[in-house]
Design a protein around this motif. Structure first.
Motif, mmCIF file in Angstrom:
data_model
loop_
_atom_site.group_PDB
_atom_site.id
_atom_site.type_symbol
_atom_site.label_atom_id
_atom_site.label_comp_id
_atom_site.label_asym_id
_atom_site.label_seq_id
_atom_site.Cartn_x
_atom_site.Cartn_y
_atom_site.Cartn_z
ATOM 1 N N PHE A 124 34.180 -29.513 -24.479
ATOM 2 C CA PHE A 124 33.447 -29.937 -25.676
ATOM 3 C C PHE A 124 31.952 -30.118 -25.482
ATOM 4 C CE2 PHE A 124 37.822 -31.423 -26.476
ATOM 5 C CZ PHE A 124 38.059 -30.697 -27.623
ATOM 6 N N LEU A 125 31.484 -30.176 -24.240
ATOM 7 C CA LEU A 125 30.044 -30.345 -24.074
ATOM 8 C C LEU A 125 29.330 -29.072 -24.524
ATOM 9 C CD1 LEU A 125 29.605 -32.144 -20.622
ATOM 10 C CD2 LEU A 125 29.295 -33.083 -22.916
ATOM 11 N N PRO A 126 28.144 -29.232 -25.043
ATOM 12 C CA PRO A 126 27.361 -28.052 -25.408
ATOM 13 C C PRO A 126 27.253 -27.119 -24.208
ATOM 14 C CG PRO A 126 26.264 -30.054 -26.128
ATOM 15 C CD PRO A 126 27.445 -30.481 -25.332
ATOM 16 N N ALA A 127 27.214 -25.844 -24.483
ATOM 17 C CA ALA A 127 27.222 -24.842 -23.414
ATOM 18 C C ALA A 127 26.040 -25.026 -22.461
ATOM 19 C CB ALA A 127 27.189 -23.449 -24.010
ATOM 20 N N ASP A 128 24.923 -25.480 -23.028
ATOM 21 C CA ASP A 128 23.742 -25.618 -22.184
ATOM 22 C C ASP A 128 23.505 -27.062 -21.745
ATOM 23 O OD1 ASP A 128 23.205 -26.668 -24.615
ATOM 24 O OD2 ASP A 128 21.220 -25.751 -24.840
ATOM 25 N N TYR A 129 24.593 -27.854 -21.707
ATOM 26 C CA TYR A 129 24.428 -29.275 -21.340
ATOM 27 C C TYR A 129 23.912 -29.347 -19.917
ATOM 28 C CZ TYR A 129 25.304 -34.248 -21.694
ATOM 29 O OH TYR A 129 25.145 -35.610 -21.767
ATOM 30 N N GLY B 139 24.514 -38.946 -26.915
ATOM 31 C CA GLY B 139 23.973 -38.327 -25.704
ATOM 32 C C GLY B 139 24.801 -37.160 -25.213
ATOM 33 N N LEU B 140 26.051 -37.151 -25.575
ATOM 34 C CA LEU B 140 26.914 -36.075 -25.102
ATOM 35 C C LEU B 140 26.924 -34.874 -26.048
ATOM 36 C CD1 LEU B 140 29.971 -38.209 -23.882
ATOM 37 C CD2 LEU B 140 28.261 -37.067 -22.455
ATOM 38 N N SER B 141 26.295 -35.058 -27.206
ATOM 39 C CA SER B 141 26.429 -34.022 -28.226
ATOM 40 C C SER B 141 25.238 -33.078 -28.347
ATOM 41 C CB SER B 141 26.631 -34.683 -29.602
ATOM 42 O OG SER B 141 27.679 -35.608 -29.552
ATOM 43 N N ARG B 142 24.175 -33.343 -27.663
ATOM 44 C CA ARG B 142 22.993 -32.528 -27.862
ATOM 45 C C ARG B 142 22.818 -31.533 -26.699
ATOM 46 N NH1 ARG B 142 18.027 -36.406 -26.023
ATOM 47 N NH2 ARG B 142 18.939 -36.951 -24.025
ATOM 48 N N GLY B 143 22.350 -30.418 -27.009
ATOM 49 C CA GLY B 143 22.132 -29.388 -25.986
ATOM 50 C C GLY B 143 20.766 -29.535 -25.338
ATOM 51 N N ARG B 144 20.425 -28.534 -24.541
ATOM 52 C CA ARG B 144 19.210 -28.621 -23.763
ATOM 53 C C ARG B 144 17.946 -28.627 -24.638
ATOM 54 N NH1 ARG B 144 18.806 -27.307 -18.168
ATOM 55 N NH2 ARG B 144 20.883 -26.431 -18.338
ATOM 56 N N GLN B 145 18.020 -27.922 -25.765
ATOM 57 C CA GLN B 145 16.814 -27.880 -26.593
ATOM 58 C C GLN B 145 16.466 -29.267 -27.137
ATOM 59 O OE1 GLN B 145 19.735 -26.680 -27.257
ATOM 60 N NE2 GLN B 145 20.117 -26.228 -29.408
ATOM 61 N N ASP B 146 17.483 -30.053 -27.449
ATOM 62 C CA ASP B 146 17.210 -31.419 -27.887
ATOM 63 C C ASP B 146 16.521 -32.196 -26.781
ATOM 64 O OD1 ASP B 146 18.746 -31.097 -30.381
ATOM 65 O OD2 ASP B 146 20.432 -30.947 -28.973
ATOM 66 N N TRP B 147 17.003 -31.957 -25.569
ATOM 67 C CA TRP B 147 16.398 -32.618 -24.406
ATOM 68 C C TRP B 147 14.911 -32.333 -24.374
ATOM 69 C CZ3 TRP B 147 18.063 -35.229 -19.907
ATOM 70 C CH2 TRP B 147 17.170 -35.247 -18.840
ATOM 71 N N TYR C 243 19.587 -39.025 -19.957
ATOM 72 C CA TYR C 243 19.988 -37.955 -20.868
ATOM 73 C C TYR C 243 21.247 -38.334 -21.635
ATOM 74 C CZ TYR C 243 20.912 -33.450 -22.823
ATOM 75 O OH TYR C 243 21.127 -32.433 -23.726
ATOM 76 N N VAL C 244 22.201 -38.874 -20.929
ATOM 77 C CA VAL C 244 23.489 -39.156 -21.587
ATOM 78 C C VAL C 244 23.417 -40.395 -22.467
ATOM 79 C CG1 VAL C 244 25.934 -39.663 -21.221
ATOM 80 C CG2 VAL C 244 24.767 -38.023 -19.738
ATOM 81 N N LEU C 245 22.747 -41.450 -21.976
ATOM 82 C CA LEU C 245 22.857 -42.729 -22.671
ATOM 83 C C LEU C 245 21.794 -42.965 -23.727
ATOM 84 C CD1 LEU C 245 23.857 -45.156 -19.770
ATOM 85 C CD2 LEU C 245 25.318 -44.137 -21.527
ATOM 86 N N LEU C 246 20.616 -42.412 -23.517
ATOM 87 C CA LEU C 246 19.511 -42.805 -24.371
ATOM 88 C C LEU C 246 19.772 -42.593 -25.864
ATOM 89 C CD1 LEU C 246 17.045 -44.282 -23.701
ATOM 90 C CD2 LEU C 246 15.830 -42.141 -23.317
ATOM 91 N N PRO C 247 20.264 -41.442 -26.253
ATOM 92 C CA PRO C 247 20.441 -41.234 -27.694
ATOM 93 C C PRO C 247 21.320 -42.299 -28.333
ATOM 94 C CG PRO C 247 20.717 -39.177 -26.481
ATOM 95 C CD PRO C 247 20.626 -40.262 -25.468
ATOM 96 N N GLY C 248 22.423 -42.624 -27.655
ATOM 97 C CA GLY C 248 23.360 -43.586 -28.243
ATOM 98 C C GLY C 248 22.807 -44.989 -28.288
ATOM 99 N N LEU C 249 21.837 -45.278 -27.437
ATOM 100 C CA LEU C 249 21.289 -46.631 -27.410
ATOM 101 C C LEU C 249 20.101 -46.785 -28.350
ATOM 102 C CD1 LEU C 249 21.363 -47.218 -23.545
ATOM 103 C CD2 LEU C 249 22.883 -48.251 -25.253
ATOM 104 N N SER C 250 19.668 -45.664 -28.937
ATOM 105 C CA SER C 250 18.422 -45.719 -29.695
ATOM 106 C C SER C 250 18.611 -45.784 -31.207
ATOM 107 C CB SER C 250 17.559 -44.481 -29.376
ATOM 108 O OG SER C 250 17.402 -44.347 -27.983
#
Lengths: 203, 203, 203, 203
Positions: free
Chosen positions: A140-145, A190-198, B185-192
């Motif tokens: 389920f993680l985005p392909a580019d996680y 945090g688990l749902s966004r891909g690299r571009q969000d990063w 990367y993993v935690l920040l979105p959910g905490l914000s």
DNA sequence: GATGAATGAGACTTCATTCAT
DNA sequence: CATGAATGAAGTCTCATTCAT
């Protein structure tokens, strides 16, 4: 002559007793006397089924890990989304956590003294326990996680186990649906966004 | 009479030896002989500084917990954002907490046999270890964040510690800056996000 | 340089402390630490005055026995009759009994382990303690008294010590004049008759 | 399973070994190793039968005291006169009490450190050991005898035990009939007269 | 002389493992 | 097969004695 089933029963009784005692006291402080008494057999009988305390401990770990992994895999196969995964993990680890956690704690302390063959078996157990979460996340993680699955799995499992652990230590009546909700709330974004969000977030 | 400094040194030597041995073997399997040898003193000397193995263990916990909390608080006070907090926590827990974690693991197994006074002291240690993360989160979480701080802290600490732990167990050279990045990367979105985002997400 | 008196004082302080501790706990259970603390000196100081715990014990016995014998002899010299003797013995043994008795008890248990030279000194102490009663009885017993003086002395001393001991153990406020009266009542008749009475009694 | 008799034997062997060692060295100096070796069993076996050194000591006292009291009571019931009583006491205490006396000497030193429950059991032993002599004297002393029975008993027991003790310490071959005769000679007159004689004697 | 921190042999006790029944 | 009494190595802790200060 006793039939096969009776032998199986005895074996299982001893494992259950061992689980209770190892769980409660840790490996080093657990006494074979207690395990025998809890199992309702004589002390000598333990040695008919397990060559030593160490072997009994490792075989218990193997048995429980196998059961745990089987259960977890079955549930996770049904998951339709990352949210499902987190919910399932929170619920099942919540149910199984306390026992398994206590067992696991003994491993790092006790195993260094074990003979090499047993150490190898314990190593395999550790690997096996990692995999279900890892496999589910891979789906389920985005392909580019960007975080590797094994480490993401560690983060997820750690978050769940500590939250459950804190609830248990504080003596609160643990409401598993609450735990699942909290976990999802904190981790899902945090688990749902891909690299571009990063990249976006970093800028 | 030996001067004050020598005594302090001895005290510290023993604590360090005890830390090494308890950390490696767990409370029950640790042997006072090993601690003495590691500290470079005779067995009897241990008992001049600590009344019993149990007291030595608890005082070690207290000392390390205090150091840890002090350090952590100082760093967290400087944090300017949630991302800072996570980075600091990941870095410091990575540096300091592997050892402490191993110590902590012994607690649940060993402490039930301790006399009541020592149990109480351990209880206080547990409380103290929770607080720094909790306090820091309170400063930066959205005002309407729906998960209580103590439980959010558990999630954060668990994620960090497991991730660090997995790296250590796998024998990988732990790159702390990597750990910090993964955690953020993993935690920040959910905490914000505040409660309205939650509502949005649920729908 | 400390003067002679100070050294004597120290010596005496230690003996008094040793008496208290040996008396309370017996030789084997007495700790040099306790004696040092009671005497108000450092543990090492004990060994400046007495070569070992065993030597300290024996020299304490010698000192106290000598004092006791001197006192007893002086009083018994004034005795005008067998009744006087019994009264004096009852009174003085009553005063001194508890301490000396407790010390004496340690002898039979502890001395077998002592080096031969110390054993010999203890043997001499025992002889010395017997003599005053024996000498006094020799003066007043009928010339043809059939029981040898050393054994008569044992009977008299045993009767007195047990009676005092029972009173002490029962926690009664010990009234020494009462003790003396009881002793005289029971023992005097049997100590006052010569061999012809014996013959008469036997018939 | 070993049969019942073997277990009883082992129990008795250990008690006998303990008696020998405690008697020889006193409670504090006695070593469990010695008791085990004397009994011909391993050190650990002692702890299958007695929970601790202290418990072993107290149960030994109880066993011996019971035997002693039973024997003494049986013999004293047959006594026809005060002279009989003294003869019986002298003979039996001579046979049985040297050992017990040595045990008893340990009590006052050791028991203060014991847990309260064991102290209570020792207290009961003390009471039990007093009674036989007391009961016997009550039957034969003149009705108006002025010294209370418990104190008269102390005098009689003390006289006998010291006399026996002196003989033993001097290494003499103890001739019990001699002891009995000496005791009767010294004590009988004083125990046979009533209060009016007392008055007569005083004047 | 005086100190008391340090030592280490040796005490009690526990408990995994064995083996005769 | 099952038992549980017996074992003895190994652990924690004590305390008489020493010795650098």
């Amino acid at each position: 002559m006793k039939n096969e089933d009776t032998l199986q029963d005895r074996h299982r009784d001893i494992l259950e007793a061992a689980e209770l005692v190892f769980t409660t006291r840790g490996f080093a402080a657990a006494r074979m006397d207690d395990i025998a008494e809890t199992a309702g057999v004589a002390k000598g009988t333990l040695y008919l089924y397990f060559r030593s305390k160490q072997v009994l401990f490792v075989e218990l770990l193997e048995t429980r890990a196998e059961e745990y992994v089987t259960t977890l895999d079955a549930y996770l196969r049904e998951a339709k989304s990352l949210a499902d995964c987190l919910g399932i993990l929170a619920t099942l680890r919540g149910q199984l956590f306390v026992k398994n956690q206590r067992l696991a704690e003994s491993i790092s302390h006790s195993v260094p003294d074990f003979p090499r063959e047993l150490q190898w078996r314990v190593w395999n157990i550790r690997r096996a326990l990692q995999r279900p979460t890892e496999k589910a996340l891979e789906r389920f993680l985005p392909a580019d996680y960007p975080v590797p699955p094994s480490q993401t799995a560690a983060i997820v499992n750690g978050a769940i186990d500590y939250l459950v652990g804190v609830c248990v230590l504080d003596g609160e009546q643990m409401v598993l649906s609450e735990v699942a909700k909290d976990i999802q709330y904190v981790l899902l974004p945090g688990l749902s966004r891909g690299r571009q969000d990063w990249a976006a977030n970093e800028s």
